[in-house]
Design a protein around this motif. Structure first.
Motif, PDB file in Angstrom:
ATOM      1  N   ASP A  50       7.037  -3.333  15.594  1.00 25.76           N
ATOM      2  CA  ASP A  50       8.472  -3.064  15.481  1.00 25.76           C
ATOM      3  C   ASP A  50       8.989  -2.769  16.887  1.00 25.76           C
ATOM      4  OD1 ASP A  50      11.038  -2.417  14.659  1.00 25.76           O
ATOM      5  OD2 ASP A  50      10.491  -0.421  13.931  1.00 25.76           O
ATOM      6  N   PRO A  51       9.174  -3.811  17.700  1.00 28.58           N
ATOM      7  CA  PRO A  51       9.520  -3.606  19.108  1.00 28.58           C
ATOM      8  C   PRO A  51      10.859  -2.902  19.330  1.00 28.58           C
ATOM      9  CG  PRO A  51       9.744  -5.916  18.526  1.00 28.58           C
ATOM     10  CD  PRO A  51       9.111  -5.222  17.355  1.00 28.58           C
ATOM     11  N   PHE A  52      11.740  -2.938  18.356  1.00 25.24           N
ATOM     12  CA  PHE A  52      13.047  -2.319  18.527  1.00 25.24           C
ATOM     13  C   PHE A  52      13.136  -0.925  17.914  1.00 25.24           C
ATOM     14  CE2 PHE A  52      13.708  -6.930  18.519  1.00 25.24           C
ATOM     15  CZ  PHE A  52      14.168  -7.078  19.819  1.00 25.24           C
ATOM     16  N   GLY A  53      12.081  -0.477  17.235  1.00 25.23           N
ATOM     17  CA  GLY A  53      12.069   0.858  16.644  1.00 25.23           C
ATOM     18  C   GLY A  53      13.083   1.021  15.525  1.00 25.23           C
ATOM     19  N   ILE A  54      13.348  -0.042  14.802  1.00 20.81           N
ATOM     20  CA  ILE A  54      14.338  -0.015  13.726  1.00 20.81           C
ATOM     21  C   ILE A  54      13.791   0.679  12.477  1.00 20.81           C
ATOM     22  CG2 ILE A  54      15.689  -1.456  12.151  1.00 20.81           C
ATOM     23  CD1 ILE A  54      15.792  -3.528  14.427  1.00 20.81           C
ATOM     24  N   LEU A  55      12.528   0.456  12.169  1.00 23.65           N
ATOM     25  CA  LEU A  55      11.943   0.974  10.946  1.00 23.65           C
ATOM     26  C   LEU A  55      11.359   2.369  11.150  1.00 23.65           C
ATOM     27  CD1 LEU A  55      10.011  -2.257   9.943  1.00 23.65           C
ATOM     28  CD2 LEU A  55      12.210  -1.493   9.049  1.00 23.65           C
ATOM     29  N   ALA A  56      11.573   3.242  10.173  1.00 25.82           N
ATOM     30  CA  ALA A  56      10.944   4.565  10.206  1.00 25.82           C
ATOM     31  C   ALA A  56       9.478   4.421   9.812  1.00 25.82           C
ATOM     32  CB  ALA A  56      11.655   5.500   9.232  1.00 25.82           C
ATOM     33  N   GLY A  57       8.604   5.114  10.510  1.00 21.47           N
ATOM     34  CA  GLY A  57       7.178   5.048  10.194  1.00 21.47           C
ATOM     35  C   GLY A  57       6.535   3.769  10.693  1.00 21.47           C
ATOM     36  N   ASP A  58       5.317   3.544  10.249  1.00 24.56           N
ATOM     37  CA  ASP A  58       4.554   2.349  10.625  1.00 24.56           C
ATOM     38  C   ASP A  58       4.361   1.469   9.405  1.00 24.56           C
ATOM     39  OD1 ASP A  58       4.125   3.153  13.326  1.00 24.56           O
ATOM     40  OD2 ASP A  58       2.526   4.497  12.656  1.00 24.56           O
ATOM     41  N   ARG A  59       4.305   0.169   9.633  1.00 27.90           N
ATOM     42  CA  ARG A  59       4.062  -0.800   8.567  1.00 27.90           C
ATOM     43  C   ARG A  59       2.751  -1.517   8.863  1.00 27.90           C
ATOM     44  NH1 ARG A  59       8.295   1.400   7.663  1.00 27.90           N
ATOM     45  NH2 ARG A  59      10.051   0.683   6.429  1.00 27.90           N
ATOM     46  N   TYR A  60       2.026  -1.813   7.789  1.00 30.62           N
ATOM     47  CA  TYR A  60       0.759  -2.523   7.882  1.00 30.62           C
ATOM     48  C   TYR A  60       0.782  -3.674   6.886  1.00 30.62           C
ATOM     49  CZ  TYR A  60      -0.603   1.651  10.358  1.00 30.62           C
ATOM     50  OH  TYR A  60      -0.656   2.679  11.260  1.00 30.62           O
ATOM     51  N   GLU A  61       0.250  -4.816   7.328  1.00 32.26           N
ATOM     52  CA  GLU A  61       0.144  -5.968   6.445  1.00 32.26           C
ATOM     53  C   GLU A  61      -1.315  -6.163   6.066  1.00 32.26           C
ATOM     54  OE1 GLU A  61       1.016 -10.741   6.223  1.00 32.26           O
ATOM     55  OE2 GLU A  61       1.945  -9.566   7.816  1.00 32.26           O
ATOM     56  N   PHE A  62      -1.572  -6.118   4.783  1.00 33.48           N
ATOM     57  CA  PHE A  62      -2.914  -6.335   4.244  1.00 33.48           C
ATOM     58  C   PHE A  62      -2.991  -7.702   3.592  1.00 33.48           C
ATOM     59  CE2 PHE A  62      -2.977  -1.768   4.444  1.00 33.48           C
ATOM     60  CZ  PHE A  62      -4.306  -1.408   4.539  1.00 33.48           C
ATOM     61  N   ARG A  63      -4.142  -8.324   3.702  1.00 31.90           N
ATOM     62  CA  ARG A  63      -4.485  -9.486   2.883  1.00 31.90           C
ATOM     63  C   ARG A  63      -5.726  -9.071   2.113  1.00 31.90           C
ATOM     64  NH1 ARG A  63      -5.194 -15.861   3.398  1.00 31.90           N
ATOM     65  NH2 ARG A  63      -6.771 -16.051   1.781  1.00 31.90           N
ATOM     66  N   LEU A  64      -5.574  -8.989   0.807  1.00 29.71           N
ATOM     67  CA  LEU A  64      -6.661  -8.547  -0.061  1.00 29.71           C
ATOM     68  C   LEU A  64      -7.150  -9.726  -0.892  1.00 29.71           C
ATOM     69  CD1 LEU A  64      -4.986  -5.285  -1.412  1.00 29.71           C
ATOM     70  CD2 LEU A  64      -6.496  -5.501   0.564  1.00 29.71           C
ATOM     71  N   ASP A  65      -8.380 -10.152  -0.656  1.00 32.44           N
ATOM     72  CA  ASP A  65      -8.986 -11.174  -1.504  1.00 32.44           C
ATOM     73  C   ASP A  65      -9.502 -10.454  -2.744  1.00 32.44           C
ATOM     74  OD1 ASP A  65      -8.534 -13.228   0.357  1.00 32.44           O
ATOM     75  OD2 ASP A  65     -10.376 -12.741   1.417  1.00 32.44           O
ATOM     76  N   VAL A  66      -9.105 -10.958  -3.914  1.00 36.78           N
ATOM     77  CA  VAL A  66      -9.468 -10.265  -5.149  1.00 36.78           C
ATOM     78  C   VAL A  66     -10.215 -11.193  -6.095  1.00 36.78           C
ATOM     79  CG1 VAL A  66      -7.591  -8.585  -5.006  1.00 36.78           C
ATOM     80  CG2 VAL A  66      -7.214 -10.726  -6.204  1.00 36.78           C
ATOM     81  N   ASP A  67     -11.032 -10.565  -6.907  1.00 41.16           N
ATOM     82  CA  ASP A  67     -11.778 -11.260  -7.946  1.00 41.16           C
ATOM     83  C   ASP A  67     -11.167 -10.833  -9.273  1.00 41.16           C
ATOM     84  OD1 ASP A  67     -13.754 -12.848  -9.084  1.00 41.16           O
ATOM     85  OD2 ASP A  67     -15.178 -11.194  -9.208  1.00 41.16           O
TER      86      ASP A  67
END
Length: 98
Positions: free
Chosen positions: A14-31
């Motif tokens: 978030d280079p502009f600091g627009i979002l509060a907190g931190d965001r994480y992107e997960f890719r979950l392979d599921v069975d």
């Protein structure tokens, strides 16, 4: 019930600091069992955006995709499955590369 077989996690910049907190992107392979309504023969993965803001954390959104062709699957997880995903993300967001 879903079972997570593999995952990856990246911190969303978030280079502009627009979002509060931190965001994480997960890719979950599921069975999934064959009798599950989400079952797709070629497999499914879940893309999760997870927010951490101080002591508060949780799923912002998630989407399901077919593993072989990245085609969107229009379906929702059951409450207990969503709780499992939330707990998993909470336990693993710190493994993201900066």
């Amino acid at each position: 019930m879903i079972s997570i077989t593999a995952f990856s996690v990246d911190k969303v910049k978030d280079p502009f600091g627009i979002l509060a907190g931190d965001r994480y992107e997960f890719r979950l392979d599921v069975d999934l069992p064959e009798d599950d309504e989400l079952f797709v023969e070629n497999g499914v993965y879940i893309r999760v955006i997870y927010k951490v803001d101080g002591e508060a954390s949780g799923i912002v959104k998630y989407e399901l995709y077919e593993s072989i062709n990245d085609r969107y699957v229009d379906a929702e997880l059951e409450d207990e499955e969503e709780q499992l995903i939330d707990s998993f993300c909470k336990a693993h967001f710190s493994e993201a590369e900066e």
